[in-house]
Design a protein around this motif. Structure first.
Motif, short mmCIF file in Angstrom:
data_model
loop_
_atom_site.label_atom_id
_atom_site.label_comp_id
_atom_site.label_asym_id
_atom_site.label_seq_id
_atom_site.Cartn_x
_atom_site.Cartn_y
_atom_site.Cartn_z
N ASP A 405 73.59 24.66 21.64
CA ASP A 405 72.49 25.03 22.53
C ASP A 405 71.56 26.00 21.79
N ALA A 406 70.26 25.68 21.76
CA ALA A 406 69.30 26.50 21.03
C ALA A 406 69.04 27.83 21.70
N TYR A 407 69.29 27.94 23.00
CA TYR A 407 68.84 29.10 23.75
C TYR A 407 69.98 29.92 24.35
N VAL A 408 71.07 29.29 24.72
CA VAL A 408 72.20 29.99 25.32
C VAL A 408 73.44 29.61 24.50
N PRO A 409 73.73 30.40 23.45
CA PRO A 409 74.76 29.99 22.50
C PRO A 409 76.14 29.82 23.15
N ARG A 410 76.82 28.81 22.65
CA ARG A 410 78.10 28.37 23.20
C ARG A 410 79.13 29.50 23.28
#
Length: 457
Positions: A405-410
């Motif tokens: 996920d580019a915005y909410v890292p795993r």
């Protein structure tokens, strides 16, 4: 559901005295428009009030189904406008098999009292001294307000206030409980809901929206910057000519010669935000098709304007973007502070949803908000989440966690999920941050199966 009126809906003043429900229909859908008054500041119920709007979509025969409230991404974007043929949003047809779906226009957006420089403010929201000769009967606007007044007003538009608004909508609909579907920032709002009002929830589903908790949010931005470096390099490996095209645009921007269709200039840092396209399925192709146009063509100028994020249409998205993360801290322009030196030195390395002061000051529609944005960046925000309340939130939770996920890292999403006693994470590399929409019914069907116990992660 309470009895609804039969008249067509119309715009009403924020001083609406009581909830109002209006019913109408589209082919394949029954719709109920809900308007409720809400305090601007929920800690001061006797103070100024705004209006909150929501729309309930019901499929034929689904009148007795439970409610599912959709919490939109953003912040600062209104809910989708539903239709059945074809389904909009694409997951709606799946949701309507099990639920009536509540599309909430979060405060400040859509038909809820919007945030805008020239939008009439609720009476008493700010104390504006009108200049001599001005119309003293006209309602105040944020254009007349000082930057500190603008910032104070906007401080009431975060997830904590949205949750309290949603509770008023739930009560207006006569529902004891309902379920949540939170996309991106909507997931931040859903987590606040679990922290503040878990007892009114049947289930919560997250798609790319389980945020990090606590004060150390710089590490989140550092992680997303590294992710954008990888995405930029992967794009140029796939489309080798695009790096030179991007470099040429950056040179024009640095020289003050990159112009949009309306004559507006774009600088290097604002241009770099084209990288937000790389966070969505099909985004790399969109970026390539944009860059293959000649820099001085009208096509490039107009399509570039459409592709850039953080526009004046939704000022909350730009001005409160970083503040939506703030859990008991000041953000202090975190994305700008944590930008790697490699990115500063190479304009072809792109940014995602990384707010930068230049992105506000360069845009003529956002520039009037620049000083307020600076004050909000320096504000010490109250905590959004209570870890102990989350540990006690005995609510079925299903979360789609996108592997890259580019915005909410795993890794941060999984750490947050570990606090919740009944959370199941479905970690998938099949989708990007926009997986809920891009998958059609797929992502939501998977999450519904998890909360209903018919599917494992």
């Amino acid at each position: 559901m309470p009895t609804s009126s039969s008249s067509a809906s119309s715009t009403v003043a924020p001083s609406l005295a009581s909830p109002s429900l209006t019913t109408w229909s589209l082919p394949g859908l029954a719709l109920t428009d809900v308007r409720v008054p809400a305090p601007l500041d929920h800690t001061d119920p006797s103070g100024p009030h705004i209006e909150v709007f929501a729309r309930v979509a019901t499929a034929p025969g689904g009148e007795d189904r439970p409610l599912l409230v959709y919490l939109q991404g953003g912040p600062g974007s209104e809910a989708p406008r539903p239709s059945a043929h074809p389904a909009n949003p694409p997951w709606l047809s799946r949701a309507l098999q099990d639920y009536r779906v509540v599309m909430l226009d979060q405060r400040g957006t859509g038909r809820s009292t919007p945030v805008g420089l020239d939008t009439a403010l609720p009476e008493g929201a700010i104390d504006v001294v009108a200049p001599p000769g001005a119309d003293h009967s006209a309602p105040a606007t944020l254009r007349e307000a000082s930057p500190s007044q603008q910032a104070d007003y906007l401080s009431h538009f975060r997830a904590d206030a949205i949750v309290e608004d949603a509770e008023l909508v739930r009560e207006a609909l006569g529902a004891r409980t309902w379920s949540l579907l939170g996309q991106s920032f909507g997931g931040f709002t859903a987590l606040r809901y679990l922290s503040a009002h878990a007892s009114t929830l049947d289930a919560a589903m997250f798609t790319g929206g389980l945020p990090a908790l606590g004060p150390d949010l710089d590490v989140v931005y550092e992680t997303t910057w590294q992710g954008m470096i990888r995405r930029s390099e992967a794009h140029y490996a796939r489309f080798p000519g695009d790096r030179d095209r991007m470099r040429r645009l950056a040179e024009l921007a640095a020289a003050g010669r990159l112009v949009l269709g309306d004559g507006e200039l774009v600088g290097v840092e604002r241009l770099r935000r084209l990288g937000h396209l790389l966070g969505a399925s099909g985004g790399s192709e969109k970026l390539h098709y944009l860059l293959e146009n000649e820099p001085d063509s009208s096509v490039l100028r107009h399509d570039l304007a459409a592709a850039l994020p953080f526009s004046g249409r939704n000022p909350i998205y730009a001005v409160l973007h970083e503040s939506c993360w703030a859990d008991g801290v000041a953000m202090d322009w975190a994305a700008e502070r944590t930008m790697p030196e490699a990115v500063r030195a190479d304009a072809t390395l792109l940014a995602g949803e990384h707010m930068h002061r230049e992105a506000i000051s360069e845009d003529p529609e956002l520039a009037p908000w620049a000083q307020a944005a600076g004050l909000l960046a320096a504000r010490e925000w109250p905590a959004l989440y209570d870890p102990e309340a989350l540990r006690a939130a005995d609510v079925p939770v299903a979360a789609a966690v996108y592997y890259d996920d580019a915005y909410v890292p795993r890794e941060f999403s999984l750490a947050t999920a570990s606090l919740l006693p009944d959370a199941t994470c479905w970690v998938t590399s099949e989708y990007q941050h926009n997986g809920l929409r891009a998958s059609g019914e797929g992502v939501l069907d998977h999450l519904i199966g998890i909360v209903q116990g018919t599917r494992v992660a």
